[in-house]
Write an enzyme that holds these catalytic residues in place. Sequence first.
Site, short mmCIF file in Angstrom:
data_model
loop_
_atom_site.label_atom_id
_atom_site.label_comp_id
_atom_site.label_asym_id
_atom_site.label_seq_id
_atom_site.Cartn_x
_atom_site.Cartn_y
_atom_site.Cartn_z
N LYS A 111 0.84 -1.21 0.00
CA LYS A 111 0.00 0.00 0.00
C LYS A 111 0.87 1.25 0.00
CE LYS A 111 -4.09 -1.93 0.39
NZ LYS A 111 -4.84 -2.20 -0.82
N LYS A 194 -5.60 -13.41 -11.41
CA LYS A 194 -6.57 -13.34 -10.33
C LYS A 194 -7.77 -12.48 -10.69
CE LYS A 194 -6.88 -12.48 -5.40
NZ LYS A 194 -6.41 -11.68 -4.30
N LYS A 197 -11.66 -7.23 -8.06
CA LYS A 197 -12.35 -5.96 -8.25
C LYS A 197 -11.35 -4.84 -8.55
CE LYS A 197 -15.56 -2.74 -7.18
NZ LYS A 197 -16.88 -2.58 -7.69
#
Length: 331
Positions: A111, A194, A197
């Site tokens: 992140k 994968k 979203k």
Amino acid sequence: MDIVVSGIRPTGHLHLGNYFGAVKNFVKMQHEHDCFFFIADYHSLTTHPTPADLYANVKRVLISFLAAGIDPEKATLYIQSDIPEVAELYLLLNMNAYLGELERVASFKEKVRLQPNNVNAGLLTYPALMAADVLIHKAAKVPVGKDQEQHLEMIRTFSNRFNRIYNIDYFPAPVAFNFGEELIKIPGLDGSTKMSKSEGDANAIYLSDAPETIRKKIMRAVTDAGPTQSDQPKSQPIENLFHLMKVLSPADTYAHFITLYNNCQVRYGDMKKHLAEDAIAFTRPFRERIGELEANNNYLHKVAVLGAEKARASASQTIKEVREIIGFRHI
Ligand code: TRP
């Protein structure tokens, strides 16, 4: 009966990746274990959703869970933020969570790399919140994929540390748990390995997608120029299409297209048409249930209230004991 806890962040309706990678197993587990499944809406605040988006996405996941077969009478199905005890345990665990170990977590480092302008404290202490989710019910088992293994390790660290500090055998050290068959990893339509979203809506097939949407997404899925010699190894996007076909289509359809590929006679357009119709057929019962549930807010409300009641009964017991152990006692 083992206590099982797992959560999913509210990012919208579930897609086939969520279903085969987790929720299908939840549906089976609920009959054999004492299961707590929740919508991790506190966790999702690290991305700063608008109130309208947050509300809509929590509702979509709740609907998807129900449509996928989670029975709110069997499992405890709840929304994380309905259980303030989770936030309290998170605060208490944070006191013994160290900067160094939190900074070393791979998902945190990722992140920091991807969103250097939003490295908030919630991201840093994400594993402590996960630990609170699991330990609040004193769960022994956590059904999660490989990507959560390091988080689970942290949960065990926090659990053991609490027991050590207070010299008590109170929290269990939860382990990863797969029920029945191995989890099936569903690839994306964009050629990535994968379905997710975060790669954008066109990469994933949602349980709620209309037939026409599914057709469009699959017809646009990434392919390659086609095999030029027999038994040619498959590129990743083609491997993905076959993988989806293996999961969604009848075995003879899959075998048929494998043979065509190996003989260099495959036509991807034709293969995709078959795959699209099979994906539409597979998702039909989910789509229908989702439509019914969307029109029944009364029922959704009842499910949320029931889940909150059951989860709070377990959580408030733990918090009461933890407060006592820590030394918060009535004067
Ligand atoms: N971190 C999980 C995810 O990203 C969601 C989650 C939050 C979770 N709390 C949890 C999973 C507790 C298992 C147990 O998918």
